[in-house]
Design an enzyme around this catalytic site. Structure first.
Site, PDB file in Angstrom:
ATOM      1  N   ASP A  95     -37.652  -2.143  -0.833  1.00  0.00           N
ATOM      2  CA  ASP A  95     -36.575  -1.181  -1.039  1.00  0.00           C
ATOM      3  C   ASP A  95     -35.539  -1.301   0.078  1.00  0.00           C
ATOM      4  O   ASP A  95     -35.821  -0.991   1.231  1.00  0.00           O
ATOM      5  CB  ASP A  95     -37.160   0.237  -1.065  1.00  0.00           C
ATOM      6  N   CYS A 108     -29.760   1.340  -5.825  1.00  0.00           N
ATOM      7  CA  CYS A 108     -31.169   1.291  -6.231  1.00  0.00           C
ATOM      8  C   CYS A 108     -31.367   1.435  -7.740  1.00  0.00           C
ATOM      9  O   CYS A 108     -32.039   0.623  -8.369  1.00  0.00           O
ATOM     10  CB  CYS A 108     -31.956   2.387  -5.509  1.00  0.00           C
ATOM     11  N   HIS A 158     -37.020   5.883 -10.148  1.00  0.00           N
ATOM     12  CA  HIS A 158     -35.574   6.047 -10.025  1.00  0.00           C
ATOM     13  C   HIS A 158     -34.817   5.768 -11.326  1.00  0.00           C
ATOM     14  O   HIS A 158     -33.623   5.480 -11.308  1.00  0.00           O
ATOM     15  CB  HIS A 158     -35.021   5.149  -8.903  1.00  0.00           C
ATOM     16  N   ASP A 206     -34.480  -4.955  -3.864  1.00  0.00           N
ATOM     17  CA  ASP A 206     -33.590  -4.393  -4.881  1.00  0.00           C
ATOM     18  C   ASP A 206     -32.148  -4.304  -4.419  1.00  0.00           C
ATOM     19  O   ASP A 206     -31.234  -4.235  -5.240  1.00  0.00           O
ATOM     20  CB  ASP A 206     -34.077  -3.009  -5.317  1.00  0.00           C
TER      21      ASP A 206
END
Length: 493
Positions: A38, A80, A135, A300
């Site tokens: 991330d 994201c 998400h 990402d």
């Protein structure tokens, strides 16, 4: 297979892809493990020029790169939610109404009409599991177990929300805010950690606070390892999607790693992420399925931009939430012993949407034909059967703003924004950059290379033409969503 000159795959091309994919179903289905860091910037890992320069060596991930293929030009979306949407649907996020991180007040995430990698592979007999940040929808009917995953443990939104219930001066380093001290859950509910199984209602198991943020990657890894061992033992092919918490802000290590490097929290988190990756790789090896398992490690997004958690963009410029190379280029490693050549390095363009189409072929699944799929099949490129990627470029959106176009080694900026906190500036004339001679994107060479605008405009024109035929889904669209003609409401696999 010749290079694709189109970024959007026309319906006829999609049909052709499904024809080539179908025969793979007769072969033994390999296991698939996708580990997604991330906000891990290009310059963080040792094999990408970081590691000890960032305060912590990354021996396990570096070794993984030597055992497989490493991309120098793997491209993601700017935020994201868009990147995760693109990864799982093979569609640019601008099409799916997922083009920016949701703030609240409207339905967020993917409509149930979208088809995910998990749904495709589940339809081919795969066990599917996910652990970590979703998400892509915080309503229960949009959570992972309603989008193809058999099991899920994690959070529906994002990790900076861990600071909300920690806004108490007696418990945390973060000060209280507003005219009242401490956190008031009646004003805004804290985010919960969920556990879910397909067919059952997701269950809240804890509040995401700073303490749980520290332990997320240990829990994610433990559950992923158990899933790998369980399915390897049963002989069932599996798809494990492992989005790690690190190094998303607040970048806080597990207490077992706190102080380990002596170089602060950020370096300790990098060391922990490398260790957790190694645990998953060890589980694959110990289960005796290494040669039958395709492994991907990627990020990402580009690096964090907020103090004190800033990441490193390596030789590039910019942070996520922009169309700079520091935002678009992310680490990517793929290993499949005996199939993906070990030690191979490429600067060919690959986009995160391509993973959807490629994994469909690996798992013997057919990509949808009732909607535009932006991902192109990169399997032959990854297997070393061809030197060139099947992609030459792509449009780069930041939220709903078409900000740039990449084509070969060129970048055409339409909107200029260097960091997520800078104001986007629409350019009077496009700014053309040669990325081979100007990695910091400092020199506009458009006067000498105005011809580059031609392929860039072609990419934009093809995309806009597809929007007319298949209108993008609007942000906040509720379920059920029925696309206008010529799209058709799909039957879920």
């Amino acid at each position: 297979m010749p290079k694709s000159k189109s970024i959007w795959v026309p319906l006829a091309s999609v049909v052709a892809i499904t024809i080539t994919i179908a025969p793979a179903a007769a072969q033994q289905k390999p296991n698939i493990v996708v580990m997604l860091a991330d906000n891990l910037g290009y310059g963080e890992l040792g094999v990408y020029g970081g590691g000890i320069l960032r305060g912590a060596p990354t021996p396990r991930i570096d070794a993984l790169a030597s055992e497989g293929m490493r991309l120098l030009n793997f491209n993601v979306e700017a935020q994201c939610t868009p990147s995760r949407s693109a990864l799982l649907t093979g569609r640019f996020a601008i099409r799916s109404g997922t083009y920016e991180v949701p703030i609240g007040g409207t339905p967020d995430g993917l409509t149930q009409w979208e088809i995910t990698t998990a749904e495709l592979l589940s339809g081919r007999g795969y066990a599917t599991g996910m652990w970590g940040k979703w998400h892509l929808g915080s309503a229960e009917d949009r959570m992972p177990t309603n989008q193809g995953f058999d099991e899920w443990y994690g959070i529906p939104r994002t990790y900076d929300e861990a600071m909300w219930p920690s806004l108490d001066e007696t418990k945390s380093m973060w000060p209280s805010v507003g005219n009242r001290q401490g956190w008031n859950a009646k004003v805004v509910h804290p985010e919960h950690i969920y556990e879910a199984r397909k067919g059952d209602q997701p269950r809240q198991v804890a509040v995401l606070d700073v303490d749980h943020r520290r332990t997320m990657d240990a829990e994610i890894t433990s559950r992923a390892v158990e899933f790998i061992k369980r399915n390897a033992s049963s002989g069932k092919p599996f798809y494990a999607y492992v989005p790690f918490a690190h190094v998303h802000m607040p970048t806080l290590p597990n207490l077992e790693f706190a102080g380990r490097t002596g170089n602060g929290d950020w370096a300790d988190c990098l060391a922990e992420m490398d260790y957790r990756t190694g645990q998953i790789l060890d589980a694959i090896k110990q289960a005796g399925i290494e040669n039958d398992t395709l492994v991907i490690f990627a990020s990402d997004n580009g690096p964090e931009a907020t103090n004190p958690w800033e990441g490193d963009n390596g030789p590039w410029r910019g942070t996520y939430f922009t169309a700079m190379e520091g935002s678009l280029r992310a680490p990517f490693i793929i290993r499949w012993p005996g199939k993906v050549p070990a030690g191979r390095i490429s600067n060919e363009i690959v986009h995160i949407v391509d993973i959807f189409t490629t994994l469909a072929r690996v798992g013997g699944a057919e990509v949808p034909t009732d909607r535009p799929i932006d991902g192109v099949d990169q399997l032959d490129f990854f297997l070393g059967k061809q030197e060139a990627s099947n992609r030459e470029g792509f449009p780069a959106y930041v939220a709903d703003r078409l900000s740039a176009v990449k084509w070969r080694n060129w970048k055409v900026h339409l909107i200029w924004q260097e960091t997520m906190y800078a104001t986007p500036q629409k350019l009077a004339l496009p700014r053309i950059i040669n990325l081979l001679t100007d990695r910091k994107e400092e020199r506009d060479v458009g006067a000498q290379n105005s011809w580059v605008a031609d392929p860039a405009v072609r990419i934009i024109g093809e995309l806009e033409a597809s929007f007319k035929r298949y209108p993008p889904i609007k942000l906040g669209t509720p379920d059920p969503y029925t696309p206008p003609e010529p799209g058709l409401m799909r039957t879920r696999p």
